[in-house]
Motif scaffolding. Structure first.
Motif, PDB file in Angstrom:
ATOM      1  N   LEU A  35       0.975  -1.355  -0.199  1.00  0.00           N
ATOM      2  CA  LEU A  35       0.191   0.022   0.012  1.00  0.00           C
ATOM      3  C   LEU A  35       0.882   1.464   0.234  1.00  0.00           C
ATOM      4  CD1 LEU A  35      -2.721  -1.270   2.516  1.00  0.00           C
ATOM      5  CD2 LEU A  35      -3.084  -0.634   0.161  1.00  0.00           C
ATOM      6  N   THR A  36       1.872   1.113   0.631  1.00  0.00           N
ATOM      7  CA  THR A  36       2.786   2.531   0.801  1.00  0.00           C
ATOM      8  C   THR A  36       3.330   2.770  -0.635  1.00  0.00           C
ATOM      9  OG1 THR A  36       3.249   1.963   3.223  1.00  0.00           O
ATOM     10  CG2 THR A  36       4.759   3.407   2.021  1.00  0.00           C
ATOM     11  N   VAL A  37       4.286   1.660  -0.997  1.00  0.00           N
ATOM     12  CA  VAL A  37       4.722   1.798  -2.507  1.00  0.00           C
ATOM     13  C   VAL A  37       3.795   2.035  -3.403  1.00  0.00           C
ATOM     14  CG1 VAL A  37       6.169   0.613  -4.410  1.00  0.00           C
ATOM     15  CG2 VAL A  37       6.643   0.238  -1.883  1.00  0.00           C
ATOM     16  N   LEU A  95      -2.108  20.737 -11.300  1.00  0.00           N
ATOM     17  CA  LEU A  95      -0.795  20.497 -10.695  1.00  0.00           C
ATOM     18  C   LEU A  95      -0.081  21.420  -9.880  1.00  0.00           C
ATOM     19  CD1 LEU A  95       1.787  18.954 -11.357  1.00  0.00           C
ATOM     20  CD2 LEU A  95       2.430  20.711 -13.332  1.00  0.00           C
ATOM     21  N   ALA A  96      -0.547  22.837  -9.931  1.00  0.00           N
ATOM     22  CA  ALA A  96      -0.256  23.853  -8.822  1.00  0.00           C
ATOM     23  C   ALA A  96      -0.770  23.592  -7.607  1.00  0.00           C
ATOM     24  CB  ALA A  96      -0.613  25.070  -9.434  1.00  0.00           C
ATOM     25  N   VAL A  97      -1.969  22.981  -7.511  1.00  0.00           N
ATOM     26  CA  VAL A  97      -2.676  22.946  -6.286  1.00  0.00           C
ATOM     27  C   VAL A  97      -1.979  21.533  -5.673  1.00  0.00           C
ATOM     28  CG1 VAL A  97      -4.720  22.064  -5.078  1.00  0.00           C
ATOM     29  CG2 VAL A  97      -4.888  23.687  -6.989  1.00  0.00           C
ATOM     30  N   VAL A  98      -1.638  20.489  -6.558  1.00  0.00           N
ATOM     31  CA  VAL A  98      -1.085  19.336  -6.027  1.00  0.00           C
ATOM     32  C   VAL A  98       0.232  19.471  -5.395  1.00  0.00           C
ATOM     33  CG1 VAL A  98       0.137  17.025  -6.901  1.00  0.00           C
ATOM     34  CG2 VAL A  98      -2.406  17.624  -7.497  1.00  0.00           C
ATOM     35  N   VAL A  99       1.337  20.225  -6.129  1.00  0.00           N
ATOM     36  CA  VAL A  99       2.491  20.659  -5.639  1.00  0.00           C
ATOM     37  C   VAL A  99       2.423  21.432  -4.388  1.00  0.00           C
ATOM     38  CG1 VAL A  99       4.557  22.020  -6.078  1.00  0.00           C
ATOM     39  CG2 VAL A  99       3.486  20.599  -7.737  1.00  0.00           C
ATOM     40  N   ALA A 100       1.272  22.106  -4.136  1.00  0.00           N
ATOM     41  CA  ALA A 100       1.490  23.088  -2.962  1.00  0.00           C
ATOM     42  C   ALA A 100       0.769  22.141  -1.874  1.00  0.00           C
ATOM     43  CB  ALA A 100       0.406  24.198  -3.172  1.00  0.00           C
ATOM     44  N   MET A 101      -0.202  21.289  -1.944  1.00  0.00           N
ATOM     45  CA  MET A 101      -0.546  20.239  -0.944  1.00  0.00           C
ATOM     46  C   MET A 101       0.287  19.439  -0.483  1.00  0.00           C
ATOM     47  SD  MET A 101      -4.568  19.497  -2.386  1.00  0.00           S
ATOM     48  CE  MET A 101      -4.522  18.293  -1.169  1.00  0.00           C
ATOM     49  N   ALA A 102       1.356  18.744  -1.336  1.00  0.00           N
ATOM     50  CA  ALA A 102       2.098  18.043  -1.158  1.00  0.00           C
ATOM     51  C   ALA A 102       3.446  18.561  -0.658  1.00  0.00           C
ATOM     52  CB  ALA A 102       2.611  17.094  -2.486  1.00  0.00           C
ATOM     53  N   GLY A 103       3.685  19.706  -0.915  1.00  0.00           N
ATOM     54  CA  GLY A 103       4.712  20.463  -0.211  1.00  0.00           C
ATOM     55  C   GLY A 103       4.378  20.814   1.170  1.00  0.00           C
ATOM     56  N   ARG A 104       3.075  21.235   1.508  1.00  0.00           N
ATOM     57  CA  ARG A 104       2.669  21.450   2.910  1.00  0.00           C
ATOM     58  C   ARG A 104       2.460  20.039   3.689  1.00  0.00           C
ATOM     59  NH1 ARG A 104      -2.868  21.486   4.709  1.00  0.00           N
ATOM     60  NH2 ARG A 104      -3.012  23.172   6.463  1.00  0.00           N
ATOM     61  N   MET A 105       2.218  19.248   2.959  1.00  0.00           N
ATOM     62  CA  MET A 105       2.296  17.976   3.953  1.00  0.00           C
ATOM     63  C   MET A 105       3.371  17.572   4.333  1.00  0.00           C
ATOM     64  SD  MET A 105       0.959  15.193   5.498  1.00  0.00           S
ATOM     65  CE  MET A 105      -0.767  15.380   5.036  1.00  0.00           C
ATOM     66  N   LEU A 106       4.602  17.503   3.267  1.00  0.00           N
ATOM     67  CA  LEU A 106       5.929  17.279   3.543  1.00  0.00           C
ATOM     68  C   LEU A 106       6.380  17.965   4.511  1.00  0.00           C
ATOM     69  CD1 LEU A 106       8.301  15.177   2.560  1.00  0.00           C
ATOM     70  CD2 LEU A 106       8.841  17.225   0.852  1.00  0.00           C
ATOM     71  N   TRP A 107       6.215  19.224   4.464  1.00  0.00           N
ATOM     72  CA  TRP A 107       6.688  20.278   5.629  1.00  0.00           C
ATOM     73  C   TRP A 107       6.181  20.000   6.782  1.00  0.00           C
ATOM     74  CZ3 TRP A 107      10.227  23.123   7.428  1.00  0.00           C
ATOM     75  CH2 TRP A 107      10.133  24.130   8.408  1.00  0.00           C
ATOM     76  N   LEU A 185       4.845   8.381   4.790  1.00  0.00           N
ATOM     77  CA  LEU A 185       5.094   8.200   3.110  1.00  0.00           C
ATOM     78  C   LEU A 185       3.712   8.107   2.601  1.00  0.00           C
ATOM     79  CD1 LEU A 185       8.372   5.992   2.686  1.00  0.00           C
ATOM     80  CD2 LEU A 185       7.842   8.464   2.175  1.00  0.00           C
ATOM     81  N   ALA A 186       2.879   7.207   3.110  1.00  0.00           N
ATOM     82  CA  ALA A 186       1.428   7.086   2.644  1.00  0.00           C
ATOM     83  C   ALA A 186       0.707   8.408   2.709  1.00  0.00           C
ATOM     84  CB  ALA A 186       0.756   6.209   3.432  1.00  0.00           C
ATOM     85  N   GLN A 187       0.821   9.090   3.537  1.00  0.00           N
ATOM     86  CA  GLN A 187       0.216  10.430   3.854  1.00  0.00           C
ATOM     87  C   GLN A 187       0.560  11.270   2.774  1.00  0.00           C
ATOM     88  OE1 GLN A 187       0.780  11.521   7.862  1.00  0.00           O
ATOM     89  NE2 GLN A 187      -1.318  10.816   8.504  1.00  0.00           N
ATOM     90  N   PRO A 194      -5.311  13.279  -3.582  1.00  0.00           N
ATOM     91  CA  PRO A 194      -6.641  13.036  -2.602  1.00  0.00           C
ATOM     92  C   PRO A 194      -7.246  11.754  -2.744  1.00  0.00           C
ATOM     93  CG  PRO A 194      -6.689  15.299  -3.213  1.00  0.00           C
ATOM     94  CD  PRO A 194      -5.741  14.721  -4.226  1.00  0.00           C
ATOM     95  N   LEU A 195      -7.314  11.248  -4.083  1.00  0.00           N
ATOM     96  CA  LEU A 195      -8.106  10.135  -4.260  1.00  0.00           C
ATOM     97  C   LEU A 195      -7.338   8.742  -3.496  1.00  0.00           C
ATOM     98  CD1 LEU A 195      -8.780  10.248  -7.972  1.00  0.00           C
ATOM     99  CD2 LEU A 195     -10.498  10.507  -6.221  1.00  0.00           C
ATOM    100  N   LEU A 196      -6.228   8.902  -3.082  1.00  0.00           N
ATOM    101  CA  LEU A 196      -5.511   8.042  -2.437  1.00  0.00           C
ATOM    102  C   LEU A 196      -5.394   8.036  -0.829  1.00  0.00           C
ATOM    103  CD1 LEU A 196      -2.143   8.181  -4.668  1.00  0.00           C
ATOM    104  CD2 LEU A 196      -3.704   6.455  -4.773  1.00  0.00           C
ATOM    105  N   ARG A 197      -6.424   8.863  -0.666  1.00  0.00           N
ATOM    106  CA  ARG A 197      -6.569   8.952   0.776  1.00  0.00           C
ATOM    107  C   ARG A 197      -6.951   7.577   1.792  1.00  0.00           C
ATOM    108  NH1 ARG A 197      -4.617  10.737   4.984  1.00  0.00           N
ATOM    109  NH2 ARG A 197      -4.506  12.614   3.729  1.00  0.00           N
ATOM    110  N   PRO A 198      -7.661   6.724   0.681  1.00  0.00           N
ATOM    111  CA  PRO A 198      -7.924   5.346   1.535  1.00  0.00           C
ATOM    112  C   PRO A 198      -6.963   4.390   1.359  1.00  0.00           C
ATOM    113  CG  PRO A 198      -9.875   5.761  -0.166  1.00  0.00           C
ATOM    114  CD  PRO A 198      -8.600   6.932  -0.240  1.00  0.00           C
ATOM    115  N   LEU A 199      -5.703   4.617   0.839  1.00  0.00           N
ATOM    116  CA  LEU A 199      -4.570   3.817   0.808  1.00  0.00           C
ATOM    117  C   LEU A 199      -3.796   4.256   2.149  1.00  0.00           C
ATOM    118  CD1 LEU A 199      -5.343   3.728  -2.233  1.00  0.00           C
ATOM    119  CD2 LEU A 199      -3.011   3.065  -2.507  1.00  0.00           C
ATOM    120  N   ALA A 200      -3.647   5.503   2.359  1.00  0.00           N
ATOM    121  CA  ALA A 200      -3.188   6.020   3.536  1.00  0.00           C
ATOM    122  C   ALA A 200      -3.857   5.586   4.720  1.00  0.00           C
ATOM    123  CB  ALA A 200      -2.937   7.661   3.493  1.00  0.00           C
ATOM    124  N   ASP A 201      -5.150   5.762   4.925  1.00  0.00           N
ATOM    125  CA  ASP A 201      -5.985   5.229   5.931  1.00  0.00           C
ATOM    126  C   ASP A 201      -5.798   3.617   6.222  1.00  0.00           C
ATOM    127  OD1 ASP A 201      -7.045   7.688   6.339  1.00  0.00           O
ATOM    128  OD2 ASP A 201      -8.973   7.463   5.080  1.00  0.00           O
TER     129      ASP A 201
END
Length: 320
Positions: A35-37, A95-107, A185-187, A194-201
């Motif tokens: 699931l993580t990979v 893409l701009a939204v995705v990069v911003a969300m991923a960057g925010r989550m990573l930070w 990593l899953a988060q 966001p469609l991958l939220r069930p995998l992270a959960d």
């Protein structure tokens, strides 16, 4: 760029549907890795697909075509590209939204893990186990070098002495197998898509199942582990924790933020799994997720090849 570039955007929907069956039918260690990979591969492929669609819009801009080192024909690019300009614009915005969300989550996640590590280092004593004077029933593992296990006096009082061994085996499994990194990593993958939220959960669930099975192996009694988790959950529900608990903490009852806000959550599912026979390798569940991740990566590679071909046609048209 006709079909292959869009499939990585759709495959996460299928992955979300099979995430829970994968988490419940496979051994938890294997399920966590898959699931993580899978979340990372699907997130990377869908982000790359958005980027490639956005590029098809940029190469239609005459000014950019003239400024580029290798000139290309913006008109030829528009003629040969099957994607419309509106699709390219929407992809660029997404893409701009995705990069911003991923960057925010990573930070945020990096800061949370760093804070948890600092908290672990500041706990009294040098032993891995730290007992805190708190009537609330709580127990959790903090990542760090070394990681620490925090158990309240309330939790120790709620469990029998033989059950303390189960609790400690569960928390030691979290630290030994770096479960905090799998969750992070899953988060991160879910933040990128966001469609991958069930995998992270599901990963948050499978790391707890992994620790449950490790504890069951240590004590040799799955039913006893199930009873211990049930008793701990009831004790925690009757009490309220005092003080701050790092969000990176993993405990006998799962992630504390989720437990405190949504009741017992997946605890009954974990107890049910422990009362059932140990899970075996479910070939079809593993093959479904692994095949989906591989197909997504192949589609992204095919789309990249199509984009390269499109750019080559545009350059030839500019030289003609």
């Amino acid at each position: 760029m006709r079909i292959a570039v869009y499939l990585p955007l759709l495959f996460p929907l299928l992955a979300a549907l099979i995430a829970r069956p994968v988490g419940e039918r496979l051994p938890p260690r294997l399920a966590t890795w898959l699931l993580t990979v899978g979340a990372l591969v699907l997130a990377a492929a869908s982000t790359a697909a958005l980027g490639m669609l956005a590029i098809t819009g940029l190469i239609r801009v005459p000014l950019l075509a003239r400024l580029a080192h290798d000139h290309w024909s913006a008109r030829a690019a528009q003629h040969h590209d099957p994607a419309s300009l509106s699709v390219a614009v929407l992809a660029g915005a997404a893409l701009a939204v995705v990069v911003a969300m991923a960057g925010r989550m990573l930070w945020r996640r990096a800061r949370t893990l760093a804070r948890a590590t600092s908290e672990a280092a500041c706990l009294p004593g040098r032993d891995q186990l730290v007992i805190v004077d708190d009537p609330a029933a709580q127990a959790y593992a903090l990542p760090g070098r070394p990681g620490r296990i925090v158990v309240s006096t309330g939790m120790l009082a709620a469990l029998e002495p033989p059950e303390h061994q189960i609790l400690l085996a569960h928390e030691r499994a979290h630290l030994a197998h770096r479960h905090h990194l799998f969750v992070a990593l899953a988060q991160f993958g879910a933040a990128a898509n966001p469609l991958l939220r069930p995998l992270a959960d599901t990963v948050a669930f499978t790391v707890e199942r992994w620790a449950d099975e490790s504890a069951a192996t240590a004590v040799g009694d799955r039913e006893r582990v199930a009873r211990t988790i049930g008793k701990a959950a009831l004790a925690a529900r009757r009490t309220k924790a005092r003080g701050w608990i790092p969000s990176a903490a993993l405990g006998l009852l799962g992630r504390f933020g989720r437990f405190r806000s949504a009741g017992l959550g997946p605890v009954p599912r974990r107890v049910t799994a422990l009362l059932a026979p140990a899970p075996h390798r479910h070939v079809w569940s593993a093959a479904a997720l692994a095949g989906l991740a591989a197909a997504t990566a192949l589609c992204a590679a095919e789309a990249a090849h199509d984009l390269e071909t499109l750019l080559e046609l545009a350059k030839r048209a500019a030289r003609a």
